[in-house]
Design an enzyme around this catalytic site. Structure first.
Site, PDB file in Angstrom:
ATOM      1  N   ASP A  28       0.821  -1.214   0.000  1.00 13.56           N
ATOM      2  CA  ASP A  28       0.000   0.000   0.000  1.00 13.56           C
ATOM      3  C   ASP A  28       0.856   1.266   0.000  1.00 13.56           C
ATOM      4  O   ASP A  28       0.373   2.355   0.302  1.00 13.56           O
ATOM      5  CB  ASP A  28      -0.975  -0.005   1.184  1.00 13.56           C
ATOM      6  CG  ASP A  28      -0.260   0.094   2.522  1.00 13.56           C
ATOM      7  OD1 ASP A  28       0.979  -0.122   2.540  1.00 13.56           O
ATOM      8  OD2 ASP A  28      -0.920   0.375   3.529  1.00 13.56           O
ATOM      9  N   HIS A  75      24.687  13.468 -15.424  1.00 15.85           N
ATOM     10  CA  HIS A  75      23.492  13.147 -14.630  1.00 15.85           C
ATOM     11  C   HIS A  75      23.840  12.355 -13.373  1.00 15.85           C
ATOM     12  O   HIS A  75      23.069  11.497 -12.943  1.00 15.85           O
ATOM     13  CB  HIS A  75      22.453  12.432 -15.496  1.00 15.85           C
ATOM     14  CG  HIS A  75      21.899  13.320 -16.573  1.00 15.85           C
ATOM     15  ND1 HIS A  75      21.592  12.886 -17.833  1.00 15.85           N
ATOM     16  CD2 HIS A  75      21.624  14.639 -16.565  1.00 15.85           C
ATOM     17  CE1 HIS A  75      21.167  13.911 -18.570  1.00 15.85           C
ATOM     18  NE2 HIS A  75      21.172  14.988 -17.820  1.00 15.85           N
ATOM     19  N   ASP A 130      24.306  21.009  -8.473  1.00 16.13           N
ATOM     20  CA  ASP A 130      23.170  21.411  -9.318  1.00 16.13           C
ATOM     21  C   ASP A 130      21.937  21.096  -8.488  1.00 16.13           C
ATOM     22  O   ASP A 130      21.444  19.970  -8.463  1.00 16.13           O
ATOM     23  CB  ASP A 130      23.185  20.649 -10.646  1.00 16.13           C
ATOM     24  CG  ASP A 130      22.128  21.157 -11.620  1.00 16.13           C
ATOM     25  OD1 ASP A 130      21.195  21.853 -11.169  1.00 16.13           O
ATOM     26  OD2 ASP A 130      22.222  20.847 -12.818  1.00 16.13           O
ATOM     27  N   ASP A 171      16.462  26.492 -10.457  1.00 15.74           N
ATOM     28  CA  ASP A 171      17.459  25.575 -11.033  1.00 15.74           C
ATOM     29  C   ASP A 171      18.816  26.265 -10.981  1.00 15.74           C
ATOM     30  O   ASP A 171      19.098  27.137 -11.795  1.00 15.74           O
ATOM     31  CB  ASP A 171      17.033  25.236 -12.478  1.00 15.74           C
ATOM     32  CG  ASP A 171      17.912  24.165 -13.116  1.00 15.74           C
ATOM     33  OD1 ASP A 171      18.820  23.656 -12.433  1.00 15.74           O
ATOM     34  OD2 ASP A 171      17.674  23.847 -14.297  1.00 15.74           O
ATOM     35  N   HIS A 175      26.440  19.941 -23.490  1.00 18.81           N
ATOM     36  CA  HIS A 175      24.986  20.068 -23.297  1.00 18.81           C
ATOM     37  C   HIS A 175      24.522  21.460 -23.689  1.00 18.81           C
ATOM     38  O   HIS A 175      25.344  22.340 -23.978  1.00 18.81           O
ATOM     39  CB  HIS A 175      24.598  19.735 -21.844  1.00 18.81           C
ATOM     40  CG  HIS A 175      25.276  20.588 -20.812  1.00 18.81           C
ATOM     41  ND1 HIS A 175      24.902  21.883 -20.555  1.00 18.81           N
ATOM     42  CD2 HIS A 175      26.308  20.316 -19.971  1.00 18.81           C
ATOM     43  CE1 HIS A 175      25.665  22.376 -19.589  1.00 18.81           C
ATOM     44  NE2 HIS A 175      26.535  21.458 -19.226  1.00 18.81           N
ATOM     45  N   HIS A 207      17.385  26.442 -20.944  1.00 15.50           N
ATOM     46  CA  HIS A 207      16.049  25.863 -21.157  1.00 15.50           C
ATOM     47  C   HIS A 207      15.040  26.736 -20.426  1.00 15.50           C
ATOM     48  O   HIS A 207      15.386  27.454 -19.478  1.00 15.50           O
ATOM     49  CB  HIS A 207      15.983  24.406 -20.670  1.00 15.50           C
ATOM     50  CG  HIS A 207      16.406  24.202 -19.233  1.00 15.50           C
ATOM     51  ND1 HIS A 207      15.581  24.466 -18.159  1.00 15.50           N
ATOM     52  CD2 HIS A 207      17.569  23.776 -18.695  1.00 15.50           C
ATOM     53  CE1 HIS A 207      16.215  24.190 -17.035  1.00 15.50           C
ATOM     54  NE2 HIS A 207      17.434  23.778 -17.321  1.00 15.50           N
ATOM     55  N   HIS A 212      12.416  21.803 -16.630  1.00 18.09           N
ATOM     56  CA  HIS A 212      12.573  21.972 -18.082  1.00 18.09           C
ATOM     57  C   HIS A 212      11.178  22.344 -18.579  1.00 18.09           C
ATOM     58  O   HIS A 212      10.382  21.484 -18.945  1.00 18.09           O
ATOM     59  CB  HIS A 212      13.082  20.696 -18.747  1.00 18.09           C
ATOM     60  CG  HIS A 212      14.447  20.297 -18.275  1.00 18.09           C
ATOM     61  ND1 HIS A 212      14.915  19.017 -18.319  1.00 18.09           N
ATOM     62  CD2 HIS A 212      15.452  21.036 -17.742  1.00 18.09           C
ATOM     63  CE1 HIS A 212      16.150  18.975 -17.838  1.00 18.09           C
ATOM     64  NE2 HIS A 212      16.487  20.185 -17.469  1.00 18.09           N
ATOM     65  N   GLU A 239      23.426  28.111 -18.319  1.00 16.37           N
ATOM     66  CA  GLU A 239      24.200  27.114 -17.594  1.00 16.37           C
ATOM     67  C   GLU A 239      25.342  26.500 -18.394  1.00 16.37           C
ATOM     68  O   GLU A 239      25.365  25.294 -18.639  1.00 16.37           O
ATOM     69  CB  GLU A 239      23.281  26.004 -17.072  1.00 16.37           C
ATOM     70  CG  GLU A 239      22.309  25.418 -18.091  1.00 16.37           C
ATOM     71  CD  GLU A 239      21.455  24.308 -17.477  1.00 16.37           C
ATOM     72  OE1 GLU A 239      22.028  23.370 -16.915  1.00 16.37           O
ATOM     73  OE2 GLU A 239      20.226  24.401 -17.571  1.00 16.37           O
ATOM     74  N   TYR A 253      33.930  20.623 -18.770  1.00 17.77           N
ATOM     75  CA  TYR A 253      34.156  19.344 -18.079  1.00 17.77           C
ATOM     76  C   TYR A 253      35.464  18.752 -18.593  1.00 17.77           C
ATOM     77  O   TYR A 253      35.620  18.553 -19.796  1.00 17.77           O
ATOM     78  CB  TYR A 253      32.978  18.389 -18.343  1.00 17.77           C
ATOM     79  CG  TYR A 253      31.651  19.075 -18.037  1.00 17.77           C
ATOM     80  CD1 TYR A 253      31.156  19.114 -16.745  1.00 17.77           C
ATOM     81  CD2 TYR A 253      30.957  19.755 -19.042  1.00 17.77           C
ATOM     82  CE1 TYR A 253      29.985  19.795 -16.451  1.00 17.77           C
ATOM     83  CE2 TYR A 253      29.780  20.443 -18.755  1.00 17.77           C
ATOM     84  CZ  TYR A 253      29.306  20.462 -17.461  1.00 17.77           C
ATOM     85  OH  TYR A 253      28.155  21.148 -17.172  1.00 17.77           O
ATOM     86  N   ARG A 257      30.300  23.827 -13.744  1.00 23.07           N
ATOM     87  CA  ARG A 257      29.101  24.411 -14.372  1.00 23.07           C
ATOM     88  C   ARG A 257      28.622  25.527 -13.448  1.00 23.07           C
ATOM     89  O   ARG A 257      28.733  25.419 -12.216  1.00 23.07           O
ATOM     90  CB  ARG A 257      27.999  23.356 -14.574  1.00 23.07           C
ATOM     91  CG  ARG A 257      26.713  23.942 -15.158  1.00 23.07           C
ATOM     92  CD  ARG A 257      25.738  22.906 -15.765  1.00 23.07           C
ATOM     93  NE  ARG A 257      25.140  22.010 -14.795  1.00 23.07           N
ATOM     94  CZ  ARG A 257      25.442  20.735 -14.639  1.00 23.07           C
ATOM     95  NH1 ARG A 257      26.372  20.180 -15.389  1.00 23.07           N
ATOM     96  NH2 ARG A 257      24.842  19.990 -13.725  1.00 23.07           N
ATOM     97  N   GLU A 289      25.082  28.011 -13.113  1.00 20.58           N
ATOM     98  CA  GLU A 289      23.726  28.121 -13.662  1.00 20.58           C
ATOM     99  C   GLU A 289      22.901  29.114 -12.859  1.00 20.58           C
ATOM    100  O   GLU A 289      22.764  28.988 -11.642  1.00 20.58           O
ATOM    101  CB  GLU A 289      23.041  26.738 -13.616  1.00 20.58           C
ATOM    102  CG  GLU A 289      21.596  26.750 -14.072  1.00 20.58           C
ATOM    103  CD  GLU A 289      20.981  25.354 -14.145  1.00 20.58           C
ATOM    104  OE1 GLU A 289      21.447  24.454 -13.400  1.00 20.58           O
ATOM    105  OE2 GLU A 289      20.051  25.162 -14.933  1.00 20.58           O
TER     106      GLU A 289
END
Ligand code: GLY
Ligand code: MN
Ligand code: MN
Length: 430
Positions: free
Chosen positions: A41, A246, A263, A274, A355, A359, A366, A384, A388, A397, A399
């Site tokens: 449950d 990620h 991040d 963000d 990347h 966005h 996003h 951002e 790397y 990075r 952002e």
């Protein structure tokens, strides 16, 4: 809900804007998300579908919003169907929206309990010719689950096959991409909570600390400020982990001499923030780390100035690519020959910055926004850039979230979050 009540004028205006785009004799439906099961449950915490929230402020499962601007009966122009509640049910299930509370939240006068829905829908369908269904056409969406919206749409199309079908999604993508001042305030609140978290961890980070301990400090600060937590799965990546874009394990020890890429953003009232900052574990950047840091910061600052009405997202990325190329040449990471011989589909700078730069940001991290349409005042974007360098054991990075203005530079919602390398060092060494 931990957040303070939102001015319902926002939701009233959002519905008015949506209905102004609807065809004659059409009706639109919007569903809550399901509460997702784990097993037995157990369930995941509820997350409202952002579209029904945007149009009503209703933050409750099993809710359906109907918009029917040409309804013969005025009371049926806007309808909410909600899970029934009363004093007895509230004892077992906790506080749910009453009809009065639903009106206070949304400004919608006609509220029925869910058990009346099929009967009322039959009436509305007999009076309409087109039905707006709400498909997910977000450019990054990859959904395997059958959502409540999809189940409802299947049922509706099967039961009423003679209706023309129209799409809500492009209307919502356009509307949601340009933020109302009330929404900007909510996003600003989310950014301010993120700032508190960041200032807290600047006093906390030292060699030997675990990445998850830093995550816990953020969460502590978010919850005590009326956020329900992270707007997205946080990345706390020390050393080489920062080169895994990620990375969300957040389970390694932060070592002396390494950097940590954070991040991390708080949500507030379902609105995201963000943020990314990259800080030194021991409170001091090395000369090389600082040189790369300042290169990323310059790209961020210059890229931000390009976010003005009329800019095309694709062309913007080409311009940012040029800024980044120049910085990577100065850092000795790529050569002039690399640039001269580059593949236009995968330019040389992509080796270190692979990347996108920006966005849309809002109710979804996003967020909605049609990327082939020119940018407009009131849109919120992240900026951002990153560099790397796996061979040097770190990635950086930075952002921020900014609002496009009618004229001039964007307004930085993260203007108070420390970003200069020297300021971060000073705060960490106090
Ligand atoms: N935190 C997700 C992103 O920066 O896009
Ligand atoms: Mn981010
Ligand atoms: Mn982002």
């Amino acid at each position: 809900m931990k957040y303070l009540p939102i001015d319902r004028a926002l939701f009233i205006k959002n519905r008015k804007n949506f209905m102004a785009q609807m065809k004659p004799k059409s009706v639109a439906f919007f569903n809550s998300n399901d509460i997702y099961p784990v097993s037995a449950d157990s369930t995941l915490p509820f997350e409202q579908h952002r579209d029904i929230f945007y149009l009503s402020g209703v933050d409750q499962e099993e809710s359906v919003l109907v918009l029917f601007p040409d309804a013969p009966e005025e009371k049926h122009r806007e309808i909410l169907f909600l899970k029934e509640t009363n004093e007895h049910i509230a004892v077992w299930e906790g506080e749910k929206l009453t009809k009065e509370k639903a009106f206070e939240t949304s400004g919608i006068k006609t509220v029925y309990w869910l058990q009346d829905m099929k009967r009322v829908i039959a009436e509305l369908m007999a009076q309409s010719e087109t039905v707006y269904i709400n498909t997910n056409e977000h450019y990054r969406a990859n959904v395997e689950t059958e959502t409540r919206e999809v189940r409802f749409t299947k049922w509706l199309k099967e039961k009423y096959p003679a209706h023309r079908v129209a799409k809500s999604n492009p209307i919502l993508q356009r509307l949601r991409s340009v933020k109302d001042p009330i929404e900007i305030d909510l996003i600003q609140t989310a950014c301010n909570i993120t700032e508190k978290g960041f200032r807290r961890i600047l006093n906390f980070v030292k060699p030997g600390v675990m990445e998850y301990e830093i995550e816990a400090e953020f969460m502590h600060e978010f919850l005590r400020n009326r956020s329900k937590g992270f707007a997205y799965t946080p990345i706390v990546a020390s050393g080489k982990n920062a080169n895994v874009l990620h990375y969300i394990e957040n389970n390694q020890e932060c070592k002396d001499g390494d950097l940590i890429l954070l991040d991390v953003g708080a949500e507030y009232a379902n609105y995201s923030s963000d943020m990314t900052r990259t800080i030194p574990v021991n409170g001091r950047y090395t000369k090389r780390q600082k040189d790369v840091y300042n290169a990323v910061l310059r790209v961020k600052n210059e890229a931000t100035k390009l976010l003005v009405p009329g800019t095309l997202w694709k062309e913007y990325h080409v311009e940012v690519g040029k800024l980044m190329t120049s910085e990577l040449l100065n850092l000795g990471l790529i050569t002039k020959a690399d640039v001269q011989n580059e593949n236009p589909d995968w330019p040389a700078y992509k080796k270190y910055f692979m990347h996108g730069t920006s966005h849309h940001m809002g109710l979804d991290t996003h967020d909605y926004g049609l990327l082939w349409e020119p940018m407009k005042a009131g849109m919120v974007f992240t900026v951002e850039p990153g560099i790397y360098i796996p061979e040097e054991g770190f990635g950086i990075r930075i952002e921020d979230d900014v609002v496009i203005q009618k004229t001039g530079d964007p307004f930085n919602l993260m203007r108070n979050i420390p970003i200069e390398a020297n300021e971060i060092e000073d705060l960490m060494n106090r």
